[in-house]
Design a protein around this motif. Structure first.
Motif, PDB file in Angstrom:
ATOM      1  N   SER A   1       0.835  -1.371   0.081  1.00 12.30           N
ATOM      2  CA  SER A   1       0.094  -0.049   0.137  1.00 12.30           C
ATOM      3  C   SER A   1       0.769   1.301   0.132  1.00 12.30           C
ATOM      4  CB  SER A   1      -0.961  -0.122   1.406  1.00 12.30           C
ATOM      5  OG  SER A   1      -1.732  -1.076   1.110  1.00 12.30           O
ATOM      6  N   ARG A   2       1.799   1.205   0.738  1.00 15.99           N
ATOM      7  CA  ARG A   2       2.785   2.397   0.801  1.00 15.99           C
ATOM      8  C   ARG A   2       3.624   2.581  -0.496  1.00 15.99           C
ATOM      9  NH1 ARG A   2       6.767   2.693   5.941  1.00 15.99           N
ATOM     10  NH2 ARG A   2       7.075   4.729   4.730  1.00 15.99           N
ATOM     11  N   MET A   3       3.903   1.511  -1.428  1.00 14.76           N
ATOM     12  CA  MET A   3       4.656   1.498  -2.431  1.00 14.76           C
ATOM     13  C   MET A   3       3.678   2.133  -3.444  1.00 14.76           C
ATOM     14  SD  MET A   3       7.917   0.648  -2.044  1.00 14.76           S
ATOM     15  CE  MET A   3       7.575   1.772  -0.501  1.00 14.76           C
ATOM     16  N   LEU A   4       2.602   1.563  -3.588  1.00 11.75           N
ATOM     17  CA  LEU A   4       1.652   1.888  -4.522  1.00 11.75           C
ATOM     18  C   LEU A   4       1.251   3.597  -4.346  1.00 11.75           C
ATOM     19  CD1 LEU A   4      -0.199   1.727  -6.957  1.00 11.75           C
ATOM     20  CD2 LEU A   4      -1.760   0.375  -5.713  1.00 11.75           C
ATOM     21  N   THR A   5       1.106   3.656  -3.213  1.00 11.81           N
ATOM     22  CA  THR A   5       0.783   5.243  -2.799  1.00 11.81           C
ATOM     23  C   THR A   5       1.895   6.201  -3.169  1.00 11.81           C
ATOM     24  OG1 THR A   5      -0.556   4.797  -0.861  1.00 11.81           O
ATOM     25  CG2 THR A   5      -0.244   6.945  -0.949  1.00 11.81           C
ATOM     26  N   GLU A   6       3.370   5.521  -3.018  1.00 14.42           N
ATOM     27  CA  GLU A   6       4.349   6.403  -3.491  1.00 14.42           C
ATOM     28  C   GLU A   6       4.692   6.451  -4.750  1.00 14.42           C
ATOM     29  OE1 GLU A   6       9.160   6.555  -2.441  1.00 14.42           O
ATOM     30  OE2 GLU A   6       7.917   4.949  -1.848  1.00 14.42           O
ATOM     31  N   LEU A   7       4.338   5.420  -5.514  1.00 18.12           N
ATOM     32  CA  LEU A   7       4.434   5.479  -6.957  1.00 18.12           C
ATOM     33  C   LEU A   7       3.429   6.548  -7.555  1.00 18.12           C
ATOM     34  CD1 LEU A   7       5.178   4.015  -9.624  1.00 18.12           C
ATOM     35  CD2 LEU A   7       3.272   2.458  -9.356  1.00 18.12           C
ATOM     36  N   THR A   8       1.979   6.294  -6.974  1.00 19.62           N
ATOM     37  CA  THR A   8       0.920   7.408  -7.802  1.00 19.62           C
ATOM     38  C   THR A   8       1.253   8.563  -7.398  1.00 19.62           C
ATOM     39  OG1 THR A   8      -0.735   5.593  -7.295  1.00 19.62           O
ATOM     40  CG2 THR A   8      -1.422   7.842  -7.686  1.00 19.62           C
ATOM     41  N   LEU A   9       1.792   9.018  -6.017  1.00 23.62           N
ATOM     42  CA  LEU A   9       2.029  10.440  -5.975  1.00 23.62           C
ATOM     43  C   LEU A   9       3.347  10.823  -6.529  1.00 23.62           C
ATOM     44  CD1 LEU A   9       1.469  10.361  -1.917  1.00 23.62           C
ATOM     45  CD2 LEU A   9       0.106  11.757  -3.577  1.00 23.62           C
ATOM     46  N   SER A  10       4.175  10.055  -6.639  1.00 22.32           N
ATOM     47  CA  SER A  10       5.702  10.341  -7.521  1.00 22.32           C
ATOM     48  C   SER A  10       5.153  10.651  -8.938  1.00 22.32           C
ATOM     49  CB  SER A  10       6.607   9.121  -7.370  1.00 22.32           C
ATOM     50  OG  SER A  10       6.973   9.296  -6.026  1.00 22.32           O
ATOM     51  N   PHE A  11       4.357   9.943  -9.303  1.00 19.30           N
ATOM     52  CA  PHE A  11       4.008  10.154 -11.021  1.00 19.30           C
ATOM     53  C   PHE A  11       3.195  11.454 -10.944  1.00 19.30           C
ATOM     54  CE2 PHE A  11       1.666   9.543 -14.608  1.00 19.30           C
ATOM     55  CZ  PHE A  11       2.454   9.382 -15.746  1.00 19.30           C
ATOM     56  N   HIS A  12       2.175  11.488 -10.262  1.00 16.08           N
ATOM     57  CA  HIS A  12       0.994  12.624 -10.295  1.00 16.08           C
ATOM     58  C   HIS A  12       1.660  13.879  -9.865  1.00 16.08           C
ATOM     59  CE1 HIS A  12      -2.788  14.957  -9.484  1.00 16.08           C
ATOM     60  NE2 HIS A  12      -2.060  15.192  -8.267  1.00 16.08           N
ATOM     61  N   ILE A  13       2.736  14.147  -8.822  1.00 19.96           N
ATOM     62  CA  ILE A  13       3.240  15.403  -8.603  1.00 19.96           C
ATOM     63  C   ILE A  13       3.963  16.016  -9.681  1.00 19.96           C
ATOM     64  CG2 ILE A  13       5.592  14.605  -7.719  1.00 19.96           C
ATOM     65  CD1 ILE A  13       3.182  16.820  -5.978  1.00 19.96           C
ATOM     66  N   LEU A  14       4.496  15.330 -10.581  1.00 20.37           N
ATOM     67  CA  LEU A  14       5.146  16.091 -11.635  1.00 20.37           C
ATOM     68  C   LEU A  14       4.051  16.597 -12.686  1.00 20.37           C
ATOM     69  CD1 LEU A  14       7.728  13.052 -12.619  1.00 20.37           C
ATOM     70  CD2 LEU A  14       8.144  15.024 -11.317  1.00 20.37           C
ATOM     71  N   TYR A  15       2.958  16.074 -12.809  1.00 20.71           N
ATOM     72  CA  TYR A  15       1.984  16.991 -13.678  1.00 20.71           C
ATOM     73  C   TYR A  15       1.275  17.906 -12.747  1.00 20.71           C
ATOM     74  CZ  TYR A  15       2.889  13.421 -17.160  1.00 20.71           C
ATOM     75  OH  TYR A  15       3.634  12.532 -18.202  1.00 20.71           O
ATOM     76  N   ALA A  16       0.923  17.355 -11.552  1.00 16.99           N
ATOM     77  CA  ALA A  16       0.347  18.398 -10.924  1.00 16.99           C
ATOM     78  C   ALA A  16       1.007  19.829 -10.558  1.00 16.99           C
ATOM     79  CB  ALA A  16       0.192  17.883  -9.356  1.00 16.99           C
ATOM     80  N   THR A  17       2.353  19.782 -10.448  1.00 17.80           N
ATOM     81  CA  THR A  17       3.317  20.839 -10.401  1.00 17.80           C
ATOM     82  C   THR A  17       3.320  21.738 -11.459  1.00 17.80           C
ATOM     83  OG1 THR A  17       5.005  19.583  -8.900  1.00 17.80           O
ATOM     84  CG2 THR A  17       5.664  21.497  -9.871  1.00 17.80           C
ATOM     85  N   ILE A  18       3.277  21.168 -12.650  1.00 14.88           N
ATOM     86  CA  ILE A  18       3.310  21.822 -14.109  1.00 14.88           C
ATOM     87  C   ILE A  18       2.027  22.412 -14.139  1.00 14.88           C
ATOM     88  CG2 ILE A  18       3.156  21.517 -16.400  1.00 14.88           C
ATOM     89  CD1 ILE A  18       5.998  21.351 -15.307  1.00 14.88           C
ATOM     90  N   GLY A  19       0.952  21.578 -13.776  1.00 17.99           N
ATOM     91  CA  GLY A  19      -0.509  22.145 -13.846  1.00 17.99           C
ATOM     92  C   GLY A  19      -0.739  23.312 -12.910  1.00 17.99           C
ATOM     93  N   VAL A  20      -0.090  23.470 -11.971  1.00 14.60           N
ATOM     94  CA  VAL A  20      -0.251  24.580 -10.983  1.00 14.60           C
ATOM     95  C   VAL A  20       0.829  26.022 -11.262  1.00 14.60           C
ATOM     96  CG1 VAL A  20       0.245  25.545  -8.618  1.00 14.60           C
ATOM     97  CG2 VAL A  20      -0.776  23.150  -8.855  1.00 14.60           C
ATOM     98  N   GLY A  21       1.916  25.446 -11.772  1.00 12.92           N
ATOM     99  CA  GLY A  21       2.794  26.758 -12.060  1.00 12.92           C
ATOM    100  C   GLY A  21       2.618  27.088 -13.516  1.00 12.92           C
TER     101      GLY A  21
END
Length: 447
Positions: A9-29
């Protein structure tokens, strides 16, 4: 407790957050970058900046689409992988989750209107006004979801009586002690990273032989913005250190390998742990005391004050070092570029310097990644600090490892697919062609 389920569960959450945060960061900035470029073009009557805004907006749509998919995955995984946590915390912190969805819809509606009305407005100023709600909506999405994360670090707004939540106050839960510094840090780093990623693209086009002033103007604008937001990030980072010293001292101590409570504490950079001793490190005298309390003689709480089971993993020290090093490097590079441009120094037009600028894009994204790993791993072993441990909040399902593999495939397809679409989008419509088209429309020369 199913240890395997907790791990995956920790690995999957980390995987999803690690992938999402790249697009989310671009999406905010990026919306802010688009707005600044279009405003600059309108103010200076410069078509190159208008083209910057127009082209960035096209690419931005792709990142938004992928961000929506991965953001939805995070929402599902919170319920599926961490049901006990959501059952408890959802009663208190559901309000910002709902408001984040509203902020996204607000952004998406005005983004659609903005994209499809480029040629409907005679005045660029009126069209530019549509970007204001887009930028606000993108930033507020980040604000509300970061509030949820802040609550996990500093839970408040409820009382726990016999294992039940009572006296729930959602607004008080939102305005927890971690909220100001976390929200400010997320926004500043998103703007900074977006500026350096776009600057890397401009630098790469110049290295590939483009001589258009369009790319040079883009690079200069973005390096100035990157400098501003990197300085803001450093200042907010200082406030974050003081927050940790007050509210999460175990996290600060683990990140700095500060084992024994004491005064006049140095800041430890890099190094290696051997038999409990720090070796080969760079130590900056008094710096940790200054970071924690603005006083070089101040006492800083060490790991000796905490039970071993409550101490975060010590490898977060390296995450802190990488994050800070990347931030300081990008601040220095952008400062050198801006000063050199002002002074007329020519070395910034050399290939080696452009390669440094290009490297700044992926380095900034790496800084975002390790910053979030530091934030999340540094809270361990708690999923809700002081209330619920991570192992207590996880599912007991034995199928999470299979879900991990499936999501790896999904994110691989999304990542590769989005990059292919972006490259093809701009290859089929290069800036040279668009400049020629705009020149023909205007009946003049914009080169």
């Amino acid at each position: 407790m199913n240890e395997s389920a907790v791990y995956w569960s920790r690995m999957l959450t980390e995987l999803t957050l690690s992938f999402h945060i790249l697009y989310a960061t671009i999406g905010v900035g990026v919306p802010l970058m688009i707005m600044i470029a279009q405003w600059t073009g309108y103010k200076n009557n410069d078509e190159h900046y208008i083209l910057l805004a127009r082209r960035w907006a096209r690419g931005f749509v792709i990142t938004v689409a992928v961000g929506v998919v991965t953001g939805t995955a995070i929402g599902l995984q919170l319920s599926l992988l961490w049901p006990n946590f959501m059952q408890l915390a959802g009663q208190v912190i559901a309000l910002p989750l709902f408001m984040e969805t509203f902020a996204f819809f607000f952004e998406a509606i005005f983004l659609g209107i903005y994209l499809y009305t480029w040629d409907r407005f005679e005045s660029q100023k009126k069209h530019m006004l549509l970007l204001i709600p887009v930028a606000i909506g993108a930033s507020m999405s980040a604000v509300f979801i970061t509030i949820v994360n802040s609550f996990m670090n500093a839970p408040q707004g409820f009382d726990m009586v016999n294992g039940e939540l009572v006296n729930i106050q959602p607004v008080l839960a939102m305005f927890n002690p971690a909220m100001p510094t976390k929200v400010a840090h997320v926004l500043a780093t998103a703007y900074m990273t977006s500026a350096f990623v776009l600057a890397a693209i401009a630098g790469f086009r110049i290295l590939r032989g483009s001589t258009h002033i369009y790319h040079k103007k883009a690079l200069y604008l973005l390096m100035k913005l990157g400098l501003i937001f990197s300085i803001a990030t450093a200042l907010i980072g200082d406030f974050s250190g003081k927050y940790l010293a007050e509210y999460q001292p175990e996290k600060l101590a683990a990140a700095e390998w500060h084992f024994e409570t004491g005064k006049d504490v140095p800041l430890v950079l890099f190094g290696k742990l051997e038999d409990g001793e720090v070796k080969y490190a760079i130590k900056i005298p008094f710096a940790l005391s200054i970071l924690a309390h603005n006083n070089p003689r101040a006492e800083v709480i060490g790991l000796d004050q905490f039970a071993e089971e409550d101490v975060p993993p010590l490898y977060i020290h390296y995450l802190f070092d990488i994050m800070v090093s990347i931030g300081m490097l990008m601040m220095l590079v952008s400062l050198i570029y801006v000063v050199a441009k002002w002074r007329g120094w020519q070395f910034i037009y050399r290939k080696w310097f452009y390669w440094i600028v290009v490297a700044g894009g992926p380095l900034s994204l790496l800084g975002i990644e390790v910053g979030w790993w530091l934030a999340e791993v540094g809270r361990q072993p708690w999923i809700l600090r002081g209330v619920m441990r991570t192992a207590e909040g996880a599912t007991t399902s034995g199928q999470v490892d299979l879900m991990f593999l499936l999501f790896c495939g999904v994110y691989l397809v999304l990542g590769v697919g989005s990059m292919v679409v972006l490259v093809r989008m701009f290859k089929k419509n290069p800036i040279e062609r668009e400049i020629a088209e705009r020149q023909a429309e205007k009946g003049g020369d914009i080169l």
